[in-house]
Structures are given as C-alpha cells and as structure tokens.
Design a protein around this motif. Structure first.
Motif, PDB file in Angstrom:
ATOM      1  N   GLY A  51       0.775  -1.198  -0.038  1.00 24.65           N
ATOM      2  CA  GLY A  51      -0.159   0.122  -0.023  1.00 24.65           C
ATOM      3  C   GLY A  51       1.054   1.150  -0.150  1.00 24.65           C
ATOM      4  O   GLY A  51       0.327   2.200   0.393  1.00 24.65           O
ATOM      5  N   TRP A  52       1.847   1.193  -0.661  1.00 23.52           N
ATOM      6  CA  TRP A  52       2.956   2.462  -0.610  1.00 23.52           C
ATOM      7  C   TRP A  52       2.550   3.230  -2.102  1.00 23.52           C
ATOM      8  O   TRP A  52       3.495   3.917  -2.428  1.00 23.52           O
ATOM      9  CB  TRP A  52       4.407   2.064  -0.370  1.00 23.52           C
ATOM     10  N   GLY A  53       1.579   2.995  -2.810  1.00 21.20           N
ATOM     11  CA  GLY A  53       1.651   3.523  -4.144  1.00 21.20           C
ATOM     12  C   GLY A  53       1.918   5.026  -3.862  1.00 21.20           C
ATOM     13  O   GLY A  53       2.255   5.557  -4.995  1.00 21.20           O
ATOM     14  N   ASP A  54       1.138   5.645  -3.073  1.00 20.05           N
ATOM     15  CA  ASP A  54       1.134   7.070  -3.093  1.00 20.05           C
ATOM     16  C   ASP A  54       2.372   7.570  -2.343  1.00 20.05           C
ATOM     17  O   ASP A  54       2.688   9.043  -2.216  1.00 20.05           O
ATOM     18  CB  ASP A  54      -0.029   7.655  -2.454  1.00 20.05           C
ATOM     19  N   ARG A  55       3.390   6.873  -1.742  1.00 17.29           N
ATOM     20  CA  ARG A  55       4.512   7.467  -0.995  1.00 17.29           C
ATOM     21  C   ARG A  55       5.465   7.852  -2.133  1.00 17.29           C
ATOM     22  O   ARG A  55       5.669   7.420  -3.056  1.00 17.29           O
ATOM     23  CB  ARG A  55       5.060   6.461  -0.231  1.00 17.29           C
ATOM     24  N   PRO A  56       6.162   8.965  -1.718  1.00 15.44           N
ATOM     25  CA  PRO A  56       7.551   9.351  -2.662  1.00 15.44           C
ATOM     26  C   PRO A  56       8.516   8.179  -2.920  1.00 15.44           C
ATOM     27  O   PRO A  56       8.614   7.489  -1.767  1.00 15.44           O
ATOM     28  CB  PRO A  56       7.861  10.639  -2.005  1.00 15.44           C
ATOM     29  N   CYS A  57       8.830   7.999  -3.947  1.00 11.81           N
ATOM     30  CA  CYS A  57       9.948   6.908  -4.084  1.00 11.81           C
ATOM     31  C   CYS A  57      11.241   7.357  -4.517  1.00 11.81           C
ATOM     32  O   CYS A  57      12.264   7.321  -4.134  1.00 11.81           O
ATOM     33  CB  CYS A  57       9.304   5.923  -5.236  1.00 11.81           C
ATOM     34  N   LEU A  58      11.064   7.993  -5.532  1.00  8.04           N
ATOM     35  CA  LEU A  58      12.465   8.726  -6.345  1.00  8.04           C
ATOM     36  C   LEU A  58      12.355  10.472  -6.238  1.00  8.04           C
ATOM     37  O   LEU A  58      11.012  10.753  -6.759  1.00  8.04           O
ATOM     38  CB  LEU A  58      12.585   8.195  -7.653  1.00  8.04           C
ATOM     39  N   ARG A  59      13.278  11.083  -5.974  1.00 10.30           N
ATOM     40  CA  ARG A  59      13.446  12.260  -6.157  1.00 10.30           C
ATOM     41  C   ARG A  59      14.486  12.835  -6.706  1.00 10.30           C
ATOM     42  O   ARG A  59      15.480  11.987  -6.862  1.00 10.30           O
ATOM     43  CB  ARG A  59      13.406  12.940  -4.587  1.00 10.30           C
ATOM     44  N   ALA A  60      14.478  13.939  -7.478  1.00  7.01           N
ATOM     45  CA  ALA A  60      15.597  14.376  -8.379  1.00  7.01           C
ATOM     46  C   ALA A  60      15.385  15.978  -8.332  1.00  7.01           C
ATOM     47  O   ALA A  60      13.978  16.143  -8.312  1.00  7.01           O
ATOM     48  CB  ALA A  60      15.951  13.729  -9.594  1.00  7.01           C
ATOM     49  N   PRO A  61      16.397  16.895  -9.226  1.00  7.90           N
ATOM     50  CA  PRO A  61      15.859  18.292  -9.087  1.00  7.90           C
ATOM     51  C   PRO A  61      14.514  18.445  -9.910  1.00  7.90           C
ATOM     52  O   PRO A  61      14.663  17.864 -11.031  1.00  7.90           O
ATOM     53  CB  PRO A  61      17.044  18.744  -9.595  1.00  7.90           C
ATOM     54  N   TYR A  67       5.778   5.511  -5.528  1.00  8.09           N
ATOM     55  CA  TYR A  67       6.023   4.229  -6.186  1.00  8.09           C
ATOM     56  C   TYR A  67       4.958   3.612  -7.352  1.00  8.09           C
ATOM     57  O   TYR A  67       5.361   3.162  -8.334  1.00  8.09           O
ATOM     58  CB  TYR A  67       5.598   3.338  -4.905  1.00  8.09           C
ATOM     59  N   ARG A  68       3.791   4.340  -7.099  1.00  5.47           N
ATOM     60  CA  ARG A  68       2.892   4.135  -8.497  1.00  5.47           C
ATOM     61  C   ARG A  68       3.250   4.645  -9.711  1.00  5.47           C
ATOM     62  O   ARG A  68       3.356   4.184 -10.774  1.00  5.47           O
ATOM     63  CB  ARG A  68       1.380   4.582  -7.995  1.00  5.47           C
ATOM     64  N   ASP A  69       3.986   6.019  -9.631  1.00  4.52           N
ATOM     65  CA  ASP A  69       4.576   6.712 -10.758  1.00  4.52           C
ATOM     66  C   ASP A  69       5.624   5.762 -11.310  1.00  4.52           C
ATOM     67  O   ASP A  69       5.769   5.570 -12.494  1.00  4.52           O
ATOM     68  CB  ASP A  69       4.955   7.934 -10.510  1.00  4.52           C
ATOM     69  N   LEU A  70       6.566   5.299 -10.370  1.00  4.51           N
ATOM     70  CA  LEU A  70       7.687   4.435 -10.940  1.00  4.51           C
ATOM     71  C   LEU A  70       7.191   3.110 -11.624  1.00  4.51           C
ATOM     72  O   LEU A  70       7.628   2.756 -12.665  1.00  4.51           O
ATOM     73  CB  LEU A  70       8.686   4.100  -9.622  1.00  4.51           C
ATOM     74  N   LEU A  71       6.076   2.410 -11.106  1.00  2.58           N
ATOM     75  CA  LEU A  71       5.369   1.511 -11.651  1.00  2.58           C
ATOM     76  C   LEU A  71       5.043   1.650 -12.989  1.00  2.58           C
ATOM     77  O   LEU A  71       5.200   1.018 -13.930  1.00  2.58           O
ATOM     78  CB  LEU A  71       4.432   0.753 -10.604  1.00  2.58           C
ATOM     79  N   ASP A  72       4.408   2.534 -13.034  1.00  2.00           N
ATOM     80  CA  ASP A  72       3.783   2.845 -14.466  1.00  2.00           C
ATOM     81  C   ASP A  72       4.763   3.245 -15.427  1.00  2.00           C
ATOM     82  O   ASP A  72       4.656   2.556 -16.719  1.00  2.00           O
ATOM     83  CB  ASP A  72       3.004   4.511 -14.340  1.00  2.00           C
ATOM     84  N   THR A 234      13.874   3.660   8.311  1.00  2.00           N
ATOM     85  CA  THR A 234      12.421   3.499   8.372  1.00  2.00           C
ATOM     86  C   THR A 234      11.844   4.314   6.963  1.00  2.00           C
ATOM     87  O   THR A 234      12.710   4.558   6.284  1.00  2.00           O
ATOM     88  CB  THR A 234      12.032   4.719   9.350  1.00  2.00           C
ATOM     89  N   ALA A 235      10.533   4.180   6.926  1.00  2.00           N
ATOM     90  CA  ALA A 235       9.735   4.508   5.571  1.00  2.00           C
ATOM     91  C   ALA A 235      10.016   6.275   5.252  1.00  2.00           C
ATOM     92  O   ALA A 235       9.500   6.559   4.568  1.00  2.00           O
ATOM     93  CB  ALA A 235       8.286   3.973   5.601  1.00  2.00           C
ATOM     94  N   ASP A 236       9.989   7.068   6.570  1.00  2.00           N
ATOM     95  CA  ASP A 236      10.283   8.301   6.278  1.00  2.00           C
ATOM     96  C   ASP A 236      11.776   8.705   5.861  1.00  2.00           C
ATOM     97  O   ASP A 236      11.834   9.768   5.878  1.00  2.00           O
ATOM     98  CB  ASP A 236       9.724   8.874   7.539  1.00  2.00           C
ATOM     99  N   ASP A 237      12.539   7.614   6.049  1.00  2.00           N
ATOM    100  CA  ASP A 237      14.043   8.493   5.319  1.00  2.00           C
ATOM    101  C   ASP A 237      13.876   8.881   4.008  1.00  2.00           C
ATOM    102  O   ASP A 237      13.330   8.226   3.249  1.00  2.00           O
ATOM    103  CB  ASP A 237      15.119   7.075   5.763  1.00  2.00           C
ATOM    104  N   VAL A 238      15.075   9.691   3.930  1.00  2.00           N
ATOM    105  CA  VAL A 238      15.047  10.144   2.694  1.00  2.00           C
ATOM    106  C   VAL A 238      16.663   9.811   2.371  1.00  2.00           C
ATOM    107  O   VAL A 238      17.658  10.333   2.914  1.00  2.00           O
ATOM    108  CB  VAL A 238      14.979  11.650   2.524  1.00  2.00           C
ATOM    109  N   PHE A 239      17.016   8.794   1.180  1.00  2.00           N
ATOM    110  CA  PHE A 239      18.516   8.348   1.185  1.00  2.00           C
ATOM    111  C   PHE A 239      19.092   9.361   0.123  1.00  2.00           C
ATOM    112  O   PHE A 239      18.319   9.585  -0.953  1.00  2.00           O
ATOM    113  CB  PHE A 239      18.368   6.964   0.700  1.00  2.00           C
ATOM    114  N   ALA A 263      10.883   3.851   1.634  1.00  2.00           N
ATOM    115  CA  ALA A 263      11.409   5.223   1.748  1.00  2.00           C
ATOM    116  C   ALA A 263      11.713   5.810   0.591  1.00  2.00           C
ATOM    117  O   ALA A 263      11.342   5.068  -0.693  1.00  2.00           O
ATOM    118  CB  ALA A 263      12.729   5.164   2.532  1.00  2.00           C
ATOM    119  N   SER A 264      12.257   6.902   0.240  1.00  2.00           N
ATOM    120  CA  SER A 264      12.540   7.475  -0.772  1.00  2.00           C
ATOM    121  C   SER A 264      13.949   7.603  -1.225  1.00  2.00           C
ATOM    122  O   SER A 264      14.767   7.691  -0.038  1.00  2.00           O
ATOM    123  CB  SER A 264      11.882   8.942  -1.046  1.00  2.00           C
TER     124      SER A 264
END
Ligand code: 3UK
Length: 544
Positions: A51-61, A67-72, A234-239, A263-264
């Motif tokens: 159920g992480w579809g709406d969580r942020p997965c990848l960030r860049a400038p 996660y759903r955007d990436l899967l698409d 944790t799921a809130d970490d930003v790597f 996490a993202s």
C-alpha cells in the motif's frame, strides 16, 4: 526450478558448481520461493501488497515520483523492450546514464521482463563499453541521450549490441515517446529465484574487467541482511549519496534498500562534494552513502553540517581511517556506519552500527554472513594476527566465464583479497589489500595504516602510500600527499610528516620517501589506485 530464460547465455556462463561458493540461508528471512522476480517483490508489491503507491519513491531536482508513478513508467518501458525492441527473457540489456529516475525505471523494466541488467559507469568510453558488451553479450541498450555517442561507437566495435533506445529525450524516436503508446500493466516474467538478473562489473584495478553474476534471490537477500540489522532505516527516511548505480554500493544504497522499506531516494547526476552538500540540504536527506574521501571533502567545504537533517552516514568502498571518523563526528555529531562490501558479494558483509562502531575497525559479520581470517593454508590465525579475509553468506562470487573464479572462491569460501585481523571482541580490522602489502627490509607494512596515520596530521588533506623498489630494502614506503590549502610543499614539511609517523606508529613503517601532489589517482568508484601513484606528477619542493 523452471528458469524463465529463453536466451540461456547467463545460465551457460555460470562457473562450474564445484567452483561456486557455499551459500548460507539460515536466517528465516532468507527462505526464498522457487519462483521470484525481484522487480515484482520490490516494486509491484510495494504498490499492490504494502500500500505504498502514493508514497514518494524517487526524487531528483524538479521531480518526485511516487511508487505508483515508478511502476507506471516501468511497465511502459517493459512493453517497449518486449514489443518493439525484441527483448526475450535472458537477454542482457546495457544501461548507461548518470543516476536519475529514468535509469531506475529502466533497471526495473529490464528485470521485470526477465532480462539481465548490465549497468555501466557514465564516464566509460567506447572502447571500455565495447569490452563490457562483448563479455556480457549485451543485445540491447537503454541510454541517456546525452551519453549516446560513445555507446553508438561501441556498438560498431561490438555488433552483438543490436538495439539502442535513448531516454531523457523528447524526440520522436525517444524511449519516452514510445512509452506513451502503452497504458496497460505489464505482466512480469515469472523468473526462477536463481535466474540471473544482474551483471555487476568489478571496479577494475588492473587488467580485463570481470562480470559478477547475481540472481533475483541475491537482490532480495542483501535487502534482508545489512539494512534491517545494521542500518535500520524507516519509511520516512530520505536516502542520498554519490555512488553510481553501476556500482552495487549505489544500487543497494540508493535504490534497493530505500524501496525495501517504503522510503525514498534522491538521485543526483552530479555528486562532487558541493552538489552533494546542496542535495542533502535541499531535499532534507536523512541517510547518506558515500566514500571516506567524500566525507573529508564535505567537511572541508566549511559549511555548518549540524544544520542538516542527516541522521545516518554510511561509508564503504575503501577503509575508513579513524581520523576521518573523528572529523565527521566533530563536524556533525554523527558516528559513521562503516561497512565492507564487494561487487562479488553484491553488498556489505562486515559492518557495525553507530552504537557499536569502533574507530579503526570495520565491524563484525553482518547477520546472514560468516567471516574468518586465515593463513595461506586456510587455517584460522590467532586473535590479533593478520591473515586473509574469507566470507560466506546468502550471496557469493560467480564470475561470468572467468578462470579467476578459482582464485576468489576456494573450498566454498569467498576470498575478498583483503588482509584483516580480528580482535579479542570479534571486531574485524582492515589491514591492506593482499595485493598491495609493502614488504620493506622483511617487514610487512600496510599502506592504509600509514595513510591513516598521515591523515591525522593537520597539514594533510589526502594521501596515498605505496611501495617503490629500492636496491637495499627491496621496497621502501613512499607517501604521495595532497597538502591542505596554505601549507607549502617544503623539505621541512617532508621531515615533519616523517617525524609524525615515527612517533605515532612503529618507526619502521615511516615513509622514507614523501612527495607532494595536487591530486591522487582514483577509480570511477572513488577508490584510491595505489599502483598508479608512482605515475603521479610530483610538485617541486619549495625552498622555505
Ligand atoms: C574494499 C573496503 C575496507 C575491499 C562495495 C559496499 O567496494 C565495494 O565493492 P568493490 O568490488 O570493492 C571491494 C573491495 O573494496 N573495501 C570496500 N569497503 C571497504 N575496505 N573497508 C571498507 N569499508 O578491498 C573490498 O574487497 O568495488 C562496497 C557495497 C557494495 C560494494 N560493491
């Protein structure tokens, strides 16, 4: 287990069974089903099971993909690969791009479609790419449009590569343009857990590069060993971090590990210290992955690092000198997590978390792995004695069609090529690479130990130590030193550094030769190339 590979090149290129390492699957979390596709386990399951579809997965400038955007994107790319580019399961697909979201989407698309990814360092030239294409027999490639020229040239030299498509491009032939034509989910190829999905090329010191082969289950295994037991994200970490995704340190730290906990990750195309600093600041990053020299350089920028949101900092790739650990703690308040990993084992197998870190030691075997220090006959050496490091775990070395397999793997153990000793509390201490131990007047001297000592001196920004031939002593210890700004390269500075080493470690280890340079030779992954030090151009000594 039924393999899904129609193209059986990878299976046929595995080392013979008797040359493969033993595998350990004792941990309950390492029980893998016969059929496993790691792209499904890490991405489809993130959306449809966790159920992480709406969580942020990848960030860049300017970009945030859920996660759903990436899967698409992944499903669209997989359709292009299979329906337009002729990809069949088992084909090798070369990826070439700086760290960016489209590189990650391409990685998952290839793996989901049952292909084998071969991610390459962005700075490689046509000749080096052609070698990789030949060794891996890569038939397809997805490439950042800005880096396409060298790849097209490589394809001329290595015509086995027959289909190339470019991304981060708006043209009508671009991958993005093709992707627009597909909006139905892609049904993942039902791979065996021991189908190869990844070829990791070693960061080559000398000679011909080697390809290490990794299965779908290996990708999942590394997510279940070091991260939950040592890093504990944790799921809130930003790597965030500097290693390219072609280096498995980066693939784990910036893609697999964040995604395995929801996490993202921030993907930066440029990761020199100033850009890395800005990335940490602008994205509010909490977990940093980079190499020891990069930590030193971040401190040298002179910013107040305590205002950053960082909470965990991971160092790997080469030995972490105690002075660098102290420097970072004093600048940030954070105790670093050191870990030794290897391309052959995919990720970190000896490490210590911030609460158990010991200056100068790498740590203890990560749960899931066992490690030993042995002599030339494979017999364990006493506590405190330097010997060869060997390890076993759920992952291990499989070189693709390469005789060097029998050097890395002996009696079921992976010999990493490192000299280590173990202390009375079971901590493993790095000594040197077995191939660059310096033997001078009969003494065995570890270059990294002398480097660690020199780094404690305020005048030293960076340094490398290596043996150079000497008619009397066989070899002598020589140091190549990059001085801190404001320190002059003088004969007096040479004597000062020699004195410093003699008074801090055994005097026979002191560098009989010291020279000053403006930079040190490093690999694409940031490792010091000690064997290239003698070719450095030395700065002339100033008269003081
Ligand atoms: C050296 C270290 C001391 C050591 C890697 C984390 O570095 C990685 O893989 P490579 O194949 O190189 C492996 C060799 O590098 N090394 C790495 N980390 C440390 N030496 N302390 C350390 N902390 O000689 C090892 O044999 O490029 C690191 C995760 C994945 C990786 N592939």
């Amino acid at each position: 287990m039924p393999s899904a590979h129609i193209d059986t090149f990878a299976f046929e290129s595995l080392p013979p069974l008797d040359a493969q390492p033993d595998y350990l699957f004792d941990l309950p979390s390492l029980q893998f089903p016969a059929q496993l596709n790691c792209a499904v386990a890490l991405l489809d399951d993130a959306v449809h099971v966790h159920g992480w579809g709406d969580r942020p997965c990848l960030r860049a400038p300017g970009i945030v993909w859920s996660y759903r955007d990436l899967l698409d994107r992944v499903d669209r790319i997989a359709h292009v690969l299979t329906q337009e580019m002729g990809l069949v399961p088992g084909n090798r697909v070369l990826l070439r791009a700086p760290n960016c979201p489209m590189l990650v989407a391409s990685w998952f698309a290839v793996v989901k479609a049952g292909g084998v990814v071969v991610t390459t360092m962005p700075m490689l030239r046509a000749g080096e790419l052609a070698t990789i294409i030949r060794i891996s027999q890569a038939t397809h490639a997805l490439c950042d449009v800005a880096l396409a020229a060298e790849l097209r040239q490589a394809a001329v030299e290595a015509p086995v590569l027959r289909a190339i498509r470019c991304f981060n491009d708006s043209g009508s032939e671009s991958l993005e343009h093709r992707m627009a034509g597909y909006d139905v989910p892609f049904i993942a190829v039902d791979t065996a857990s021991d189908d190869t999905c990844l070829l990791g090329f070693t960061s080559g010191t000398t000679g011909v590069p080697k390809a290490t082969m990794h299965f779908h289950r290996d990708v999942m295994a590394i997510c279940r060993c070091w991260p939950p037991h040592v890093l504990r994200p944790t799921a809130d970490d930003v790597f965030i971090g500097s290693p390219p995704l072609a280096f498995t340190f980066g693939l784990g730290g910036l893609v697999l590990f964040p995604m395995s906990v929801g996490a993202s990750a921030v993907l930066l195309e440029k990761v020199a210290p100033p850009q890395l600093y800005e990335g940490i600041r602008d994205f509010g990053a909490t977990i940093l992955f980079t190499a020891p020299t990069s930590y030193r350089a971040l401190v040298a920028l002179g910013h107040d690092l305590r205002t950053l949101s960082l909470r965990k900092c991971v160092s790997a790739g080469e030995a972490l000198p105690a002075a660098t650990r102290t420097l970072w703690r004093e600048a940030t308040g954070i105790e670093m997590i050191d870990g030794i990993g290897a391309t052959e084992l995919l990720h970190i197998f000896i490490s210590a978390d911030e609460a158990h870190a010991r200056p100068g030691a790498t740590g203890k075997p990560v749960p899931g792995y066992v490690a030993e220090v042995v002599d030339d006959d494979g017999l364990p050496v006493p506590v405190g004695t330097v010997g060869k490091l060997r390890v076993k775990g759920p992952t291990g070395c499989r070189y693709l069609n390469d005789d060097r397999q029998r050097t890395y793997v002996r009696d079921g153990w992976n010999y990493t090529g490192d000299a280590y000793f173990c202390d009375a509390d079971g901590y493993f201490h790095y000594h040197a690479r077995t191939d660059d131990l310096i033997i001078s007047s009969g003494y065995n001297i570890a270059g990294p130990e002398v480097e660690a000592c020199l780094l404690q001196h305020d005048a030293v920004a960076e340094c490398g130590v290596y043996g150079v031939p000497d008619p009397e002593r066989g070899n002598i210890v020589k140091a190549w030193v990059v001085l801190r700004p404001g320190v002059s390269p003088t004969a007096q500075a040479v004597r000062m550094l020699q004195e410093h080493v003699k008074t801090h470690i055994a005097p026979y280890k002191y560098p009989r030769a010291v020279c000053f340079v403006s930079q040190l030779p490093r690999t694409a992954t940031g490792k010091l190339q000690r064997f290239r030090l003698p070719d450095s151009s030395e700065l002339p000594l100033e008269v003081s």
